[in-house]
Design an enzyme around this catalytic site. Structure first.
Site, short mmCIF file in Angstrom:
data_model
loop_
_atom_site.label_atom_id
_atom_site.label_comp_id
_atom_site.label_asym_id
_atom_site.label_seq_id
_atom_site.Cartn_x
_atom_site.Cartn_y
_atom_site.Cartn_z
N LYS A 88 0.82 -1.21 0.00
CA LYS A 88 0.00 0.00 0.00
C LYS A 88 0.85 1.26 0.00
O LYS A 88 0.49 2.25 -0.62
CB LYS A 88 -0.95 0.02 1.21
CG LYS A 88 -2.15 -0.87 1.04
CD LYS A 88 -3.24 -0.44 2.02
CE LYS A 88 -4.47 -1.32 1.87
NZ LYS A 88 -5.50 -1.01 2.88
N LYS A 121 -11.53 -11.40 -9.51
CA LYS A 121 -12.63 -11.39 -8.54
C LYS A 121 -13.48 -10.15 -8.72
O LYS A 121 -12.98 -9.09 -9.08
CB LYS A 121 -12.05 -11.38 -7.11
CG LYS A 121 -11.97 -12.76 -6.50
CD LYS A 121 -11.29 -12.75 -5.15
CE LYS A 121 -12.17 -12.24 -4.03
NZ LYS A 121 -11.54 -12.43 -2.70
N LYS A 180 -15.20 -3.67 -6.42
CA LYS A 180 -15.73 -2.34 -6.69
C LYS A 180 -14.68 -1.45 -7.33
O LYS A 180 -14.99 -0.42 -7.91
CB LYS A 180 -16.27 -1.69 -5.42
CG LYS A 180 -15.21 -1.54 -4.34
CD LYS A 180 -15.77 -0.93 -3.08
CE LYS A 180 -14.73 -0.95 -1.98
NZ LYS A 180 -15.14 -1.68 -0.80
#
Ligand code: TRP
Length: 325
Positions: free
Chosen positions: A108, A191, A194
């Site tokens: 991240k 997968k 969003k």
């Protein structure tokens, strides 16, 4: 048992069929705690108003899918101040080196869109450890991406107990009850998510029926025009079969033998999904129209969570030897 979810956007069919539906089934099988972890969402910069609205919508959604506030403890992390309080003690029980080895932080922080990497992003596993040990959780169902965070929680709890005497329950990561593996309709090798390139492949639980129908109609299949289940060779068709099976209860084998063409498979899958979503959407609208009731349900959860969490924090403060106030 504890599972937590970050309030970072709309819930989709993959979240629901893959995990959340099992939360509902599981609420009668164990003493379950479900946290909406808004403080974790602060590790990346948030826009004021958005985080609160997301938290409200996610809680309405969790009740709408059938979590019963009288049975499961559904709470908002920031409503239970013990998370932040114990989080600090956990930060002081984990080392800089251990946190530096967390893969999620490395990933991240390196792909952060801004050059601002918060210290919270770095210490986040300590807050997560607090989330877990506050409730004396024995089992934490997590996907592979969170296993390392449960491992570090174990290390922290073991270290704490070693330094200060047996105080914390050492949790274990468990594999969540198997749900459906729902892939992106537009890119069935990934997968459903969003954050994928286009929302055409992602069915949100609040999508109106015509949008659901359109997304399934456009679902990517293949050109060989035979309905067969083969995840590797026919990912799009197999995904439709899995979704229809999860939404209708029909077995994959009986679906394969009942369909010859993709068109009817797509439209029936859309119909089955619409039928699953309809009562959820109705309850969601009802709750969102009655904020008082929603707040009441969240208060029940926060009160129950605090009863357990405050006892743990007290045990910890006393084990450490902080001067009682
Ligand atoms: N870190 C988890 C995630 O990003 C969310 C989370 C926070 C969590 N606290 C937790 C998960 C405690 C399990 C237990 O998905």
């Amino acid at each position: 048992m504890l599972s937590c979810i970050q309030p970072t956007g709309d819930v989709h069919l993959g979240n629901y069929l893959g995990a959340l539906r099992n939360w509902v089934a599981g609420q009668h099988e164990a003493d379950v705690f479900h946290g909406i972890v808004d403080l974790h969402a602060l590790t990346t910069t948030v826009t004021p108003d958005v985080i609160g609205a997301n938290t409200l919508e996610l809680s309405a959604m969790l009740f709408a899918i059938g979590l019963d506030p009288e049975v499961a403890t559904v709470f908002v992390q920031s409503h239970v101040p013990e998370h932040a309080q114990l989080g600090w003690v956990m930060e002081c029980t984990v080392s800089f080196g251990e946190l530096s080895r967390m893969t999620q932080f490395k990933e991240k922080s390196s792909r952060s869109e801004t050059d601002f990497v918060s210290a919270g992003l770095f210490t986040y596993p300590a807050l997560q450890a607090a989330d877990i040990v506050l409730y004396d959780a024995n089992e934490v169902p997590v996907g592979d991406d969170q296993r390392q965070h449960v491992e570090i929680t174990r290390d922290i709890a073991i270290r704490f107990n070693h330094r200060f005497g047996d105080t914390l329950v050492v949790p274990e990561a468990v594999t969540p009850a198997a749900g459906a593996r729902v892939m992106d309709l537009a890119d069935p090798t990934s997968k459903m998510s969003k954050s994928s390139a286009s929302t055409n492949g992602c069915v949100f639980l609040l999508d109106p029926p015509e949008v659901v129908t359109r997304k399934f109609k456009r679902a990517v299949t293949d050109s060989d025009a035979t309905v067969a289940y083969d995840r590797a060779e026919k990912p799009g068709v197999s995904n439709l079969i899995d979704i229809l099976s999860a939404a209708s209860g029909m077995s994959a084998e009986s679906i394969v033998s009942s369909y010859r063409q993709y068109g009817p498979l797509k439209s029936d899958t859309a119909e089955a999904v619409i039928a699953v979503l309809a009562p959820i959407q109705a309850r969601y609208e009802e709750l969102m129209a009655d904020r008082g009731e929603l707040a009441r349900q969240l208060r029940i959860g926060a009160d129950r969570a605090r009863t357990v969490a405050s006892a743990t924090l007290e045990r910890v403060y006393s084990a450490v030897g902080l001067l009682p106030g």
